[in-house]
Design a protein around this motif. Sequence first.
Motif, short mmCIF file in Angstrom:
data_model
loop_
_atom_site.label_atom_id
_atom_site.label_comp_id
_atom_site.label_asym_id
_atom_site.label_seq_id
_atom_site.Cartn_x
_atom_site.Cartn_y
_atom_site.Cartn_z
N ILE A 1 -17.51 25.37 12.85
CA ILE A 1 -16.92 25.79 14.13
C ILE A 1 -18.02 25.94 15.18
CG2 ILE A 1 -15.77 27.70 15.32
CD1 ILE A 1 -14.09 28.08 12.77
N ILE A 2 -19.14 26.51 14.77
CA ILE A 2 -20.24 26.73 15.72
C ILE A 2 -20.95 25.43 16.06
CG2 ILE A 2 -22.49 27.85 15.99
CD1 ILE A 2 -21.38 30.14 14.25
N LYS A 3 -21.28 24.62 15.07
CA LYS A 3 -22.11 23.44 15.28
C LYS A 3 -21.35 22.13 15.39
CE LYS A 3 -26.17 23.65 14.79
NZ LYS A 3 -27.27 23.77 15.74
N GLY A 4 -20.01 22.16 15.24
CA GLY A 4 -19.24 20.92 15.22
C GLY A 4 -19.49 20.03 16.41
N PRO A 5 -19.74 18.74 16.18
CA PRO A 5 -20.04 17.86 17.31
C PRO A 5 -18.82 17.57 18.19
CG PRO A 5 -20.02 16.62 15.27
CD PRO A 5 -19.86 18.06 14.90
N SER A 6 -17.61 17.69 17.64
CA SER A 6 -16.44 17.39 18.45
C SER A 6 -15.42 18.52 18.32
CB SER A 6 -15.80 16.06 18.00
OG SER A 6 -15.23 16.22 16.73
N ALA A 7 -14.46 18.50 19.21
CA ALA A 7 -13.42 19.52 19.19
C ALA A 7 -12.55 19.38 17.94
CB ALA A 7 -12.56 19.42 20.44
N LEU A 8 -12.35 18.15 17.50
CA LEU A 8 -11.53 17.94 16.31
C LEU A 8 -12.20 18.53 15.06
CD1 LEU A 8 -8.87 16.75 15.48
CD2 LEU A 8 -10.02 14.58 15.06
N ASP A 9 -13.53 18.44 14.97
CA ASP A 9 -14.24 19.07 13.86
C ASP A 9 -14.04 20.58 13.88
OD1 ASP A 9 -15.28 16.74 12.79
OD2 ASP A 9 -17.08 16.83 14.03
N ARG A 10 -14.12 21.17 15.05
CA ARG A 10 -13.95 22.61 15.17
C ARG A 10 -12.52 23.04 14.82
NH1 ARG A 10 -17.68 21.53 19.56
NH2 ARG A 10 -19.56 22.76 19.17
N ILE A 11 -11.55 22.24 15.19
CA ILE A 11 -10.15 22.57 14.91
C ILE A 11 -9.88 22.49 13.41
CG2 ILE A 11 -7.79 21.75 15.25
CD1 ILE A 11 -8.81 20.89 18.09
N ILE A 12 -10.38 21.45 12.76
CA ILE A 12 -10.19 21.33 11.32
C ILE A 12 -10.91 22.46 10.59
CG2 ILE A 12 -10.75 19.90 9.32
CD1 ILE A 12 -10.23 17.47 11.15
N ALA A 13 -12.08 22.83 11.06
CA ALA A 13 -12.81 23.95 10.44
C ALA A 13 -12.05 25.26 10.62
CB ALA A 13 -14.21 24.05 11.04
N SER A 14 -11.40 25.46 11.75
CA SER A 14 -10.62 26.68 11.92
C SER A 14 -9.41 26.70 10.99
CB SER A 14 -10.19 26.86 13.37
OG SER A 14 -9.26 25.88 13.74
N ASP A 15 -8.80 25.54 10.73
CA ASP A 15 -7.72 25.46 9.75
C ASP A 15 -8.23 25.78 8.34
OD1 ASP A 15 -5.69 24.90 11.50
OD2 ASP A 15 -5.78 22.73 11.20
N VAL A 16 -9.41 25.29 8.01
CA VAL A 16 -10.01 25.60 6.72
C VAL A 16 -10.30 27.09 6.60
CG1 VAL A 16 -12.07 25.24 5.29
CG2 VAL A 16 -10.94 23.30 6.36
N LEU A 17 -10.76 27.69 7.68
CA LEU A 17 -11.04 29.13 7.66
C LEU A 17 -9.77 29.93 7.47
CD1 LEU A 17 -13.24 31.28 7.93
CD2 LEU A 17 -12.83 31.25 10.40
N VAL A 18 -8.69 29.55 8.14
CA VAL A 18 -7.41 30.24 7.97
C VAL A 18 -6.92 30.10 6.53
CG1 VAL A 18 -4.98 30.21 8.64
CG2 VAL A 18 -6.73 30.15 10.39
N ALA A 19 -7.04 28.90 5.96
CA ALA A 19 -6.62 28.69 4.58
C ALA A 19 -7.47 29.50 3.60
CB ALA A 19 -6.69 27.21 4.24
N THR A 20 -8.75 29.62 3.88
CA THR A 20 -9.64 30.41 3.02
C THR A 20 -9.27 31.89 3.08
OG1 THR A 20 -11.41 28.81 3.40
CG2 THR A 20 -12.04 30.95 2.52
N VAL A 21 -8.97 32.38 4.26
CA VAL A 21 -8.56 33.78 4.39
C VAL A 21 -7.24 34.01 3.65
CG1 VAL A 21 -7.78 35.52 6.05
CG2 VAL A 21 -9.81 34.18 6.53
N MET A 22 -6.32 33.06 3.74
CA MET A 22 -5.06 33.19 3.02
C MET A 22 -5.29 33.21 1.51
SD MET A 22 -2.52 30.78 5.26
CE MET A 22 -1.38 30.67 3.91
N CYS A 23 -6.18 32.38 1.03
CA CYS A 23 -6.50 32.38 -0.40
C CYS A 23 -7.14 33.70 -0.83
CB CYS A 23 -7.43 31.22 -0.74
SG CYS A 23 -6.64 29.62 -0.67
#
Length: 87
Positions: free
Chosen positions: A23-45
Amino acid sequence: MIIVIAIAGLLMAVGAVGAIWRIIKGPSALDRIIASDVLVATVMCALGAEMAVNGHTDTLPVMLGLALFGIVGSVSVARFISSRDDT
């Protein structure tokens, strides 16, 4: 049992740190968005694992809210990206 819990917690923490890094270093907005989805899924787990270990369902509404947030966020970003690509 404690060793399994510690290993699972460590792996979830590594996943969360990796997602935050992207999220911090992602070169594009799409990378940051996918990383935020991964973070939400990790918190849910992590919440699900905590509920399983302690034997309660108190945080189930929080998990449902996070799932709704993840789905709505992914769909809205996909619609935004697809409408931007059409023009």
